[in-house]
Design an enzyme around this catalytic site. Structure first.
Site, PDB file in Angstrom:
ATOM      1  N   CYS A 224      -0.695  -3.999   0.160  1.00  0.00           N
ATOM      2  CA  CYS A 224      -1.570  -5.141  -0.103  1.00  0.00           C
ATOM      3  C   CYS A 224      -1.147  -6.367   0.707  1.00  0.00           C
ATOM      4  O   CYS A 224      -0.181  -6.321   1.466  1.00  0.00           O
ATOM      5  CB  CYS A 224      -1.501  -5.471  -1.587  1.00  0.00           C
ATOM      6  SG  CYS A 224       0.142  -6.063  -2.027  1.00  0.00           S
TER       7      CYS A 224
ATOM      8  N   CYS B  48       3.070   0.887  -7.380  1.00  0.00           N
ATOM      9  CA  CYS B  48       1.636   0.882  -7.031  1.00  0.00           C
ATOM     10  C   CYS B  48       1.206   2.066  -6.182  1.00  0.00           C
ATOM     11  O   CYS B  48       0.016   2.255  -5.954  1.00  0.00           O
ATOM     12  CB  CYS B  48       1.272  -0.413  -6.306  1.00  0.00           C
ATOM     13  SG  CYS B  48       2.074  -0.544  -4.691  1.00  0.00           S
TER      14      CYS B  48
ATOM     15  N   CYS C 170       5.876  -5.610  -4.376  1.00  0.00           N
ATOM     16  CA  CYS C 170       5.398  -5.469  -2.996  1.00  0.00           C
ATOM     17  C   CYS C 170       6.485  -5.921  -2.015  1.00  0.00           C
ATOM     18  O   CYS C 170       6.605  -5.367  -0.915  1.00  0.00           O
ATOM     19  CB  CYS C 170       4.137  -6.282  -2.790  1.00  0.00           C
ATOM     20  SG  CYS C 170       2.944  -6.084  -4.137  1.00  0.00           S
TER      21      CYS C 170
ATOM     22  N   ASP D 169       1.660   2.422  -3.008  1.00  0.00           N
ATOM     23  CA  ASP D 169       1.444   2.054  -1.604  1.00  0.00           C
ATOM     24  C   ASP D 169       2.645   2.440  -0.756  1.00  0.00           C
ATOM     25  O   ASP D 169       3.741   2.645  -1.268  1.00  0.00           O
ATOM     26  CB  ASP D 169       1.190   0.552  -1.492  1.00  0.00           C
ATOM     27  CG  ASP D 169      -0.146   0.176  -2.095  1.00  0.00           C
ATOM     28  OD1 ASP D 169      -1.047   1.026  -2.077  1.00  0.00           O
ATOM     29  OD2 ASP D 169      -0.286  -0.949  -2.579  1.00  0.00           O
TER      30      ASP D 169
HETATM   31 FE1  FES Z   1      -2.120  -1.113  -3.537  1.00  0.00          FE
HETATM   32 FE2  FES Z   1      -2.210  -3.618  -4.085  1.00  0.00          FE
HETATM   33  S1  FES Z   1      -2.354  -1.945  -5.451  1.00  0.00           S
HETATM   34  S2  FES Z   1      -2.581  -2.696  -2.241  1.00  0.00           S
HETATM   35 FE1  FES Z   2       1.149  -2.139  -3.532  1.00  0.00          FE
HETATM   36 FE2  FES Z   2       1.436  -4.652  -3.099  1.00  0.00          FE
HETATM   37  S1  FES Z   2       0.316  -3.734  -4.665  1.00  0.00           S
HETATM   38  S2  FES Z   2       2.359  -3.070  -2.035  1.00  0.00           S
END
Ligand code: FES
Ligand code: FES
Length: 126
Positions: free
Chosen positions: A60, A35, A104, A37
């Site tokens: 997230c 993702c 995640c 992040d």
């Molecule tokens: Fe990055 Fe969920 S896609 S916070």
């Molecule tokens: Fe990115 Fe959850 S979607 S950490």
């Protein structure tokens, strides 16, 4: 709407051990390939034991919740014990997570593992 367990929601709304640690022995930041992040883990280590841990998340809700639970699980563990923790252990402790959110929790545990690697590298340099 994703279904989260009460425990996941609790850890998301009241994250444990969240924030910076100014006097950390090691710090690691990792990004999720899935993702994009990122999150950071700070460790305070004494005699090969994690005596304190903090995290910062730019991810997230599922990442915040799993990182929060991960810090609770590994605080007080030896480095060897903490190395054995998997994302599945953390997800189980939270009573489950929607499958599309597994990455995640991977991010939370991968960042911990990276911090442990950094610690071991710093020992090897001594
Ligand atoms: Fe990055 Fe969920 S896609 S916070
Ligand atoms: Fe990115 Fe959850 S979607 S950490």
């Amino acid at each position: 709407m994703l279904k989260y367990t009460e425990l996941v929601l609790d850890h998301f709304k009241n994250p444990r051990n969240m924030g910076r640690m100014e006097d950390a022995d090691v710090t690691a930041t990792e990004g999720s390939i899935a993702c994009g992040d990122m999150m950071t883990v700070y460790l305070k280590i004494e005699n090969d034991r994690i005596v304190d841990i903090k995290f910062e998340s730019y991810g997230c809700a599922a990442n915040i919740a799993t990182a929060s639970m991960m810090t609770e699980v590994v605080k007080g563990m030896t480095i060897e014990e903490a190395k054995k923790i998997t994302w599945k252990d953390i997800v189980e402790r939270l009573g489950g997570l929607p499958q599309i959110k597994y990455h995640c929790s991977n991010l939370a545990v991968d960042t911990l593992k990276k911090a442990i690697e950094e610690y071991e590298k710093s020992l090897a340099r001594k």
